[in-house]
Design a protein around this motif. Sequence first.
Motif, PDB file in Angstrom:
ATOM      1  N   THR A 218       0.807  -1.211   0.000  1.00  0.00           N
ATOM      2  CA  THR A 218       0.000   0.000   0.000  1.00  0.00           C
ATOM      3  C   THR A 218       0.844   1.266   0.000  1.00  0.00           C
ATOM      4  OG1 THR A 218      -0.140  -0.225   2.397  1.00  0.00           O
ATOM      5  CG2 THR A 218      -1.959  -1.094   1.110  1.00  0.00           C
ATOM      6  N   SER A 219       2.086   1.202  -0.430  1.00  0.00           N
ATOM      7  CA  SER A 219       2.929   2.389  -0.458  1.00  0.00           C
ATOM      8  C   SER A 219       2.319   3.474  -1.331  1.00  0.00           C
ATOM      9  CB  SER A 219       4.329   2.032  -0.958  1.00  0.00           C
ATOM     10  OG  SER A 219       4.957   1.123  -0.077  1.00  0.00           O
ATOM     11  N   LEU A 220       1.762   3.088  -2.476  1.00  0.00           N
ATOM     12  CA  LEU A 220       1.142   4.055  -3.378  1.00  0.00           C
ATOM     13  C   LEU A 220      -0.006   4.775  -2.681  1.00  0.00           C
ATOM     14  CD1 LEU A 220       0.940   5.293  -6.185  1.00  0.00           C
ATOM     15  CD2 LEU A 220      -0.445   3.338  -6.882  1.00  0.00           C
ATOM     16  N   GLN A 221      -0.783   4.028  -1.924  1.00  0.00           N
ATOM     17  CA  GLN A 221      -1.904   4.611  -1.195  1.00  0.00           C
ATOM     18  C   GLN A 221      -1.402   5.655  -0.198  1.00  0.00           C
ATOM     19  OE1 GLN A 221      -3.927   1.771   1.259  1.00  0.00           O
ATOM     20  NE2 GLN A 221      -5.822   2.950   1.314  1.00  0.00           N
ATOM     21  N   LEU A 222      -0.357   5.320   0.553  1.00  0.00           N
ATOM     22  CA  LEU A 222       0.182   6.250   1.545  1.00  0.00           C
ATOM     23  C   LEU A 222       0.813   7.471   0.892  1.00  0.00           C
ATOM     24  CD1 LEU A 222       1.716   3.779   4.136  1.00  0.00           C
ATOM     25  CD2 LEU A 222      -0.104   5.422   4.567  1.00  0.00           C
ATOM     26  N   LEU A 223       1.416   7.292  -0.269  1.00  0.00           N
ATOM     27  CA  LEU A 223       2.034   8.423  -0.946  1.00  0.00           C
ATOM     28  C   LEU A 223       1.003   9.473  -1.347  1.00  0.00           C
ATOM     29  CD1 LEU A 223       4.721   6.656  -3.160  1.00  0.00           C
ATOM     30  CD2 LEU A 223       5.152   8.254  -1.286  1.00  0.00           C
ATOM     31  N   THR A 224      -0.225   9.048  -1.637  1.00  0.00           N
ATOM     32  CA  THR A 224      -1.252  10.037  -1.972  1.00  0.00           C
ATOM     33  C   THR A 224      -1.575  10.909  -0.759  1.00  0.00           C
ATOM     34  OG1 THR A 224      -3.100   8.539  -1.446  1.00  0.00           O
ATOM     35  CG2 THR A 224      -2.276   8.543  -3.716  1.00  0.00           C
ATOM     36  N   TYR A 225      -1.439  10.354   0.440  1.00  0.00           N
ATOM     37  CA  TYR A 225      -1.644  11.162   1.641  1.00  0.00           C
ATOM     38  C   TYR A 225      -0.532  12.190   1.796  1.00  0.00           C
ATOM     39  CZ  TYR A 225      -4.640   7.136   2.711  1.00  0.00           C
ATOM     40  OH  TYR A 225      -5.563   6.127   2.659  1.00  0.00           O
ATOM     41  N   ALA A 226       0.684  11.801   1.440  1.00  0.00           N
ATOM     42  CA  ALA A 226       1.799  12.749   1.475  1.00  0.00           C
ATOM     43  C   ALA A 226       1.557  13.874   0.473  1.00  0.00           C
ATOM     44  CB  ALA A 226       3.115  12.033   1.177  1.00  0.00           C
ATOM     45  N   TRP A 227       1.068  13.521  -0.723  1.00  0.00           N
ATOM     46  CA  TRP A 227       0.716  14.546  -1.715  1.00  0.00           C
ATOM     47  C   TRP A 227      -0.280  15.539  -1.132  1.00  0.00           C
ATOM     48  CZ3 TRP A 227      -0.426  10.962  -6.486  1.00  0.00           C
ATOM     49  CH2 TRP A 227       0.777  10.703  -7.153  1.00  0.00           C
ATOM     50  N   LEU A 252       5.719  -2.093  13.249  1.00  0.00           N
ATOM     51  CA  LEU A 252       5.492  -0.756  12.725  1.00  0.00           C
ATOM     52  C   LEU A 252       6.498  -0.492  11.617  1.00  0.00           C
ATOM     53  CD1 LEU A 252       3.867   1.971  13.193  1.00  0.00           C
ATOM     54  CD2 LEU A 252       5.934   2.738  14.380  1.00  0.00           C
ATOM     55  N   GLU A 253       5.994  -0.237  10.415  1.00  0.00           N
ATOM     56  CA  GLU A 253       6.868   0.066   9.285  1.00  0.00           C
ATOM     57  C   GLU A 253       6.868   1.563   9.029  1.00  0.00           C
ATOM     58  OE1 GLU A 253       7.310  -0.792   4.475  1.00  0.00           O
ATOM     59  OE2 GLU A 253       5.824  -1.894   5.665  1.00  0.00           O
ATOM     60  N   LYS A 254       8.039   2.151   9.103  1.00  0.00           N
ATOM     61  CA  LYS A 254       8.186   3.577   8.819  1.00  0.00           C
ATOM     62  C   LYS A 254       8.600   3.722   7.361  1.00  0.00           C
ATOM     63  CE  LYS A 254       9.486   4.564  13.598  1.00  0.00           C
ATOM     64  NZ  LYS A 254      10.514   5.141  14.504  1.00  0.00           N
ATOM     65  N   MET A 255       7.734   4.298   6.579  1.00  0.00           N
ATOM     66  CA  MET A 255       7.941   4.355   5.139  1.00  0.00           C
ATOM     67  C   MET A 255       8.784   5.564   4.755  1.00  0.00           C
ATOM     68  SD  MET A 255       5.044   4.545   2.195  1.00  0.00           S
ATOM     69  CE  MET A 255       5.451   5.226   0.588  1.00  0.00           C
ATOM     70  N   GLU A 256       9.922   5.300   4.126  1.00  0.00           N
ATOM     71  CA  GLU A 256      10.782   6.361   3.630  1.00  0.00           C
ATOM     72  C   GLU A 256      10.329   6.746   2.217  1.00  0.00           C
ATOM     73  OE1 GLU A 256      13.025   7.754   5.474  1.00  0.00           O
ATOM     74  OE2 GLU A 256      12.934   6.344   7.157  1.00  0.00           O
ATOM     75  N   PHE A 257      10.321   8.031   1.928  1.00  0.00           N
ATOM     76  CA  PHE A 257       9.935   8.462   0.589  1.00  0.00           C
ATOM     77  C   PHE A 257      10.659   9.768   0.239  1.00  0.00           C
ATOM     78  CE2 PHE A 257       7.161  10.834   3.301  1.00  0.00           C
ATOM     79  CZ  PHE A 257       6.919  12.030   2.647  1.00  0.00           C
ATOM     80  N   SER A 258      10.694  10.050  -1.056  1.00  0.00           N
ATOM     81  CA  SER A 258      11.366  11.238  -1.553  1.00  0.00           C
ATOM     82  C   SER A 258      10.537  11.829  -2.684  1.00  0.00           C
ATOM     83  CB  SER A 258      12.755  10.875  -2.071  1.00  0.00           C
ATOM     84  OG  SER A 258      12.647  10.001  -3.190  1.00  0.00           O
ATOM     85  N   GLY A 259      11.023  12.940  -3.239  1.00  0.00           N
ATOM     86  CA  GLY A 259      10.350  13.530  -4.383  1.00  0.00           C
ATOM     87  C   GLY A 259      10.288  12.576  -5.556  1.00  0.00           C
ATOM     88  N   LEU A 260      11.315  11.745  -5.705  1.00  0.00           N
ATOM     89  CA  LEU A 260      11.338  10.761  -6.781  1.00  0.00           C
ATOM     90  C   LEU A 260      10.246   9.720  -6.588  1.00  0.00           C
ATOM     91  CD1 LEU A 260      12.668   9.642  -9.313  1.00  0.00           C
ATOM     92  CD2 LEU A 260      14.274   8.387  -7.842  1.00  0.00           C
ATOM     93  N   HIS A 261      10.043   9.278  -5.340  1.00  0.00           N
ATOM     94  CA  HIS A 261       8.965   8.328  -5.055  1.00  0.00           C
ATOM     95  C   HIS A 261       7.607   8.926  -5.435  1.00  0.00           C
ATOM     96  CE1 HIS A 261      12.079   6.565  -2.372  1.00  0.00           C
ATOM     97  NE2 HIS A 261      11.484   5.432  -2.710  1.00  0.00           N
ATOM     98  N   LEU A 262       7.402  10.194  -5.123  1.00  0.00           N
ATOM     99  CA  LEU A 262       6.133  10.847  -5.437  1.00  0.00           C
ATOM    100  C   LEU A 262       5.917  10.929  -6.939  1.00  0.00           C
ATOM    101  CD1 LEU A 262       6.195  13.733  -2.802  1.00  0.00           C
ATOM    102  CD2 LEU A 262       4.760  11.687  -2.752  1.00  0.00           C
TER     103      LEU A 262
END
Length: 312
Positions: A218-227, A252-262
């Motif tokens: 569900t990383s894609l789902q969580l990234l929309t929340y970051a957006w 507990l998984e802490k998801m790392e993300f960057s502008g590239l991930h977005l």
Amino acid sequence: MATILLKNATITSNPVIPDWSYSRMQVLHSCPRKYYYTYYGGKKFVALNEQNKDVIQFLKTLSNGYLLVGEIVHHLIKSYFKRKSKGDSWDLTRLQSFGYRILKDAIVYSMELRDEIFNEYKFTPRSLMEVYYNEVDPSVFRNKLRAEINHHLEMFFKSENFLHLREGCASEDAEIEKRTHFSLGNVRIDGAADLLFKYGEDLLIADWKTGEMEIEDTSLQLLTYAWWALETNRASKNNILLQKAYLLDGHLEKMEFSGLHLQRAKAKIIQDSERLIEFDEFGKEGVMDAFTVCGQERICHQCSFKKICLGK
């Protein structure tokens, strides 16, 4: 769950573009035929030449044990947070009792459907395909699902990894199942985060998971929340924390993300939306053969449409 609409896209026969959502793409990726039944065959005003529409509409109402456990656990956690915010803090035993009542109603209602007994309900319970198809002993199945629900709730209450989430829900700015409406250019996104609140200088966004840790999950789902947080100026990119709380094992998984991930996520969603558009004409015309059967035993076994799809 994120929903996306490409406003400027067009289809030759119909200008309406299908919504994008994580759950919708899960269905399509798992089995195109199930996707047809769910989004076209069972809809009242599309696929009008579908001869089994009434049956499909009924089968759409059936859930399975795995999905029901997730639905109940999410509902219970939401209820816990809502009540706690009003000063009424439920303990584990009371929450488990509430969950058991929901589960028991679902089992009884499913047995009634199976036996063609139609009682009136103020709030219609969920129905379980395993009971409806007479694949399980209802009492044994109820006890199995009850044990799973109780286990998830125990992890929610007792895991030290979730302490900051349980405490965070008590803050004044905590938001439960927060709707996250925003737009990115011609793309409209609509989602719902299980839990978000200010965590020091950061905005913490968390989702509860009742399944096992996935690889392409569900990383894609969580990234929309970051957006959403960025687009609405709720936080900067460096002040957003995305976390997945796995109730099965307390991880507990802490998801790392960057502008590239977005950017990659945005490209993936647009790509998915184009695929949905390609299927849309066939679906609305009721061309079921354009949607192949996955043929995977595990997926077919858990599918509520197997009665009509496989003749079982």
